[in-house]
Each structure stands twice: as C-alpha cells, then as structure tokens.
Design a protein around this motif. Structure first.
Motif, short mmCIF file in Angstrom:
data_model
loop_
_atom_site.label_atom_id
_atom_site.label_comp_id
_atom_site.label_asym_id
_atom_site.label_seq_id
_atom_site.Cartn_x
_atom_site.Cartn_y
_atom_site.Cartn_z
N ALA A 52 79.18 -6.30 -45.61
CA ALA A 52 78.59 -5.90 -46.82
C ALA A 52 78.58 -4.38 -46.84
N VAL A 53 77.87 -3.92 -45.87
CA VAL A 53 77.33 -2.44 -45.46
C VAL A 53 78.85 -1.75 -45.39
N MET A 54 79.63 -2.17 -44.34
CA MET A 54 80.79 -1.59 -43.98
C MET A 54 81.77 -1.53 -45.13
N ALA A 55 81.75 -2.51 -45.99
CA ALA A 55 82.54 -2.44 -47.30
C ALA A 55 82.07 -1.61 -48.12
N MET A 56 80.76 -1.51 -48.40
CA MET A 56 80.18 -0.38 -49.34
C MET A 56 80.34 0.93 -48.68
N THR A 57 80.34 1.16 -47.47
CA THR A 57 80.65 2.31 -46.93
C THR A 57 82.13 2.70 -47.16
N GLY A 58 83.04 1.79 -46.93
CA GLY A 58 84.45 2.14 -47.42
C GLY A 58 84.70 2.34 -48.74
N ALA A 59 83.93 1.71 -49.41
CA ALA A 59 84.10 2.02 -51.00
C ALA A 59 83.64 3.31 -51.23
N GLY A 60 82.46 3.91 -50.77
CA GLY A 60 81.98 5.10 -51.03
C GLY A 60 82.84 6.32 -50.57
N VAL A 61 83.62 6.03 -49.47
CA VAL A 61 84.66 6.91 -49.00
C VAL A 61 85.82 6.99 -49.91
N GLY A 62 86.23 5.72 -50.37
CA GLY A 62 87.23 5.69 -51.58
C GLY A 62 86.77 6.45 -52.67
N VAL A 63 85.81 6.32 -53.10
CA VAL A 63 84.99 7.26 -54.15
C VAL A 63 85.32 8.52 -54.23
N GLY A 64 85.00 9.11 -53.02
CA GLY A 64 85.15 10.55 -52.68
C GLY A 64 86.28 11.24 -52.90
N PHE A 65 87.37 10.44 -52.88
CA PHE A 65 88.91 10.92 -53.47
C PHE A 65 89.38 10.98 -54.61
N ALA A 66 88.20 10.31 -55.32
CA ALA A 66 88.57 10.34 -56.92
C ALA A 66 88.54 11.73 -57.67
N VAL B 141 87.43 14.86 -60.11
CA VAL B 141 86.24 15.55 -60.16
C VAL B 141 85.18 14.77 -61.18
N MET B 142 83.95 14.75 -60.95
CA MET B 142 82.72 13.98 -61.77
C MET B 142 83.10 12.64 -62.19
N VAL B 143 84.22 12.08 -61.81
CA VAL B 143 84.42 10.50 -62.00
C VAL B 143 83.72 10.05 -60.84
N ASP B 144 83.65 10.56 -59.72
CA ASP B 144 83.32 9.67 -58.63
C ASP B 144 81.89 9.76 -58.42
N VAL B 145 80.93 10.25 -59.14
CA VAL B 145 79.33 9.90 -59.22
C VAL B 145 79.04 8.83 -59.69
N ALA B 146 79.55 8.58 -60.87
CA ALA B 146 79.24 7.29 -61.77
C ALA B 146 79.88 6.11 -60.92
N VAL B 147 81.06 6.34 -60.52
CA VAL B 147 81.76 5.24 -59.69
C VAL B 147 80.90 4.64 -58.59
N LEU B 148 80.46 5.93 -57.67
CA LEU B 148 79.74 5.92 -56.64
C LEU B 148 78.62 4.93 -56.77
N MET B 149 78.02 5.21 -57.67
CA MET B 149 76.65 4.55 -58.07
C MET B 149 76.95 3.02 -58.42
N ALA B 150 77.95 2.99 -59.16
CA ALA B 150 78.38 1.33 -59.75
C ALA B 150 78.85 0.65 -58.27
#
Length: 174
Positions: A23-37, A39-48
């Motif tokens: 789950a931690v590794m999946a969460m890390t991968g999701a975090g990385v994916g969010v960084g490619f979103a 501008v400014m959409v990524d903060v809310a998506v990262l928190m979610a």
C-alpha cells in the motif's frame, strides 16, 4: 486514535506489514503520478491520494478509518513533523507551480515535482504503517514518534520517488 485493544502476534504483524508495504508503494506511485498533473490541481489530488492510502494502510492493520479520519491523521503527521517540514513542502509546491507554467522549465520541473510528491506520499505512507503497527501492538504513539517517522520517510523516500518519476517520464515519451 487510542491504542488498539487487541494485540496481535509478531507473526500476524509481519503479515500485516507485507500488505502495508504494498500500500505504501502504491501510495508513492500515486504521489508521483499526481506530480505530473497540471498546475495547482495536484495539491488537492495528492491529499486525496494520501488520504486513500492511509485508509488502505489502516485496513492492513484491522483499523477502520473514514477519509475524514485519514485527513485528520495526515494533519497530525505534518504537525508532528514541524513547521519547517510543512513550509518546505508548501514552498516546493508553490515553486513547482510557477515553474510548471513556463514551457522551458515545464518538463524538468514536472519530474522534480513528481519526485517530491512521491517522497511526501512515501513519508506519510511509512508513518501511517508505523503508526498503525504500533497501535496494533497495543502501544501508544507520541508526537516525537511521528516526527521521527516523517523525517525518516522523507529521507528514505527520495530515491524511490525519484526513480518512479524518472521511469514515468520515460514511459510518457514512448
């Protein structure tokens, strides 16, 4: 969250750890994916994404949380990590947002931002894992424990998240 009433055997906890590591590794991968979103959409998506990850990690240790519980727990982790930790993260997000808006700096900034988002997700994921494991062991968690875990998670997650971000950037070029 108070200490768990039920204590698990070390063998049970090791099985829970294996699930939580995924789950931690999946969460890390999701975090990385969010960084490619964008501008400014990524903060809310990262928190979610981190909230969903915390719920999943809690489930690995037989802890049931709502998304609201997870959000509060993440806030506690950031508070425990301290103002400097939180302000550095916020500053990096603002800088990345500015640099992402420039076509010349967009790609390298996107990769760096993705690595940073992944690093933060890893830190929150690892802290969650240790937090829930401690509770499942029938022990309490201190603010100092959370601070230590967040700091260690950020340090240990940097190389993992950077590797994920670089791979995602290569995959996007294909």
């Amino acid at each position: 969250m108070a200490a768990a009433a039920k204590r698990y055997t070390e063998e049970s906890l090791l099985g829970m750890d294996k699930k939580a590591n995924k789950a931690v590794m999946a969460m890390t991968g999701a975090g990385v994916g969010v960084g490619f979103a964008p501008v400014m959409v990524d903060v809310a998506v990262l928190m979610a994404a981190m909230g969903g990850g915390v719920v999943s990690i809690g489930t690995c240790y037989d802890m049931r949380l709502t998304k609201e519980d997870a959000a509060e727990l993440i806030k506690e982790f950031f508070k425990a990590a301290g103002m400097t930790f939180s302000m550095v993260f916020a500053g990096q997000k603002i800088t990345a947002s500015i640099l992402k808006s420039n076509p010349v700096t967009y790609v390298p900034t996107m990769i760096a931002d993705a690595a940073m988002c992944g690093t933060i997700a890893f830190a929150v994921g690892e802290t969650s894992k240790k937090y829930f494991r401690r509770l499942a062991s029938g022990k309490t968690v201190s603010k100092n424990d959370m601070k230590k875990w967040m700091t260690e998670g950020k340090k240990n997650g940097k190389s993992i998240a950077k590797e994920y971000a670089e791979q995602k950037a290569k995959d996007m070029k294909k």
